[in-house]
Design an enzyme around this catalytic site. Structure first.
Site: not given
Length: 268
Positions: A1-3
């Site tokens: 997952m990304c931020r």
């Protein structure tokens, strides 16, 4: 997952989100606290709006923490509306074309999430694009294709409706092809005037989204996780919600793909 982190309001330097806070986006690139993966080192990008309708953009495949140019740019660029993203790849190679934000015309878009069985849905999704949008696709991620699909479905005229139709199309396509029906989508996007965000998942397990006031007068920040430890300042946006930050403040709405009219799949 990304931020990711996004801001709209009185002009701020990008460093106010990207480098300065205790839990800045650069800090989250190697030590995220509210994500499945603590490290988001597969590239980064920023898009910002200034004197021209289309956004400026800077992306690279280096981890955000190791790019000295990013820190310098963030300290010098001041903007009333910008998007910033650090990537943890779930699909698509580590290359600049796969780094968010993606842009087309005046629009910018960044995403945290995934499309289940994307490798089986990619080609019919691409077949829905007109030639100019198909030609604009330079990367290999589900995020970029989803953005272009929303452009195809009318992002210019009805941003939230276009996103809802794009997500509903993917869900119905996956069901039709007897593939996994799974969309996890927490995204921010902008036309240079308003800032939009959507938190949605077909299994009600969407990546996190938080909001807080920021800046000298009526500004607002939307983030994957809070930028500091002041929990009272940050409001978690529930799953199934859309947020619009505009001239008149913040508008929060329910968001769903249920009952969304979807155009039929066309073969290439």
């Amino acid at each position: 997952m990304c931020r990711w982190a996004a801001y709209r309001g009185e002009p701020l330097y990008l460093e106010e989100l990207v480098t300065s806070p205790a839990h800045s986006l650069i800090e989250q690139s190697h030590c995220a606290t509210r994500a499945k993966t603590a490290t988001n080192g597969d590239g980064f990008g920023v898009a910002w709006y200034g004197d021209h309708p289309e956004p400026g953009r800077y992306r690279d495949i280096l981890p955000a923490w190791s790019d000295c140019n990013l820190k310098s740019i963030a300290r010098q660029i001041r903007s009333p509306l910008f998007l910033a993203h650090v990537r943890a790849a779930t699909g698509g190679g580590t290359r600049r074309d796969n780094c968010h934000p993606f842009v087309f015309g005046r629009w910018s878009f960044m995403h945290n999430g995934q499309i289940g069985d994307f490798e089986h849905l990619r080609r019919p999704m691409e077949s829905m694009l007109d030639n100019d949008l198909y030609s604009a696709r330079t990367g290999t991620t589900d995020s970029e294709l989803l953005f272009l699909l929303a452009m195809q479905f009318g992002l210019d005229h009805d941003p939230l409706g276009a996103i809802a139709e794009a997500l509903a199309f993917i869900e119905q396509l996956a069901s039709h092809l007897e593939r996994q029906v799974l969309v996890r989508f927490t995204a921010a996007f902008s036309d240079g005037h308003d800032l939009y965000a959507v938190r949605y998942a077909s299994d009600w397990k969407a990546p996190t989204l938080y909001a807080a006031p920021m800046g000298p007068s009526g500004g607002y920040c939307l983030v994957s996780e809070p930028l500091n430890d002041d929990d009272s300042a940050w409001v978690e946006i529930p799953d199934g919600t859309a947020v619009i930050v505009g001239e008149n403040g913040v508008d929060v709405r329910l968001f769903s793909t249920q009952g969304t009219p979807v155009r039929k799949y066309r073969s290439a």
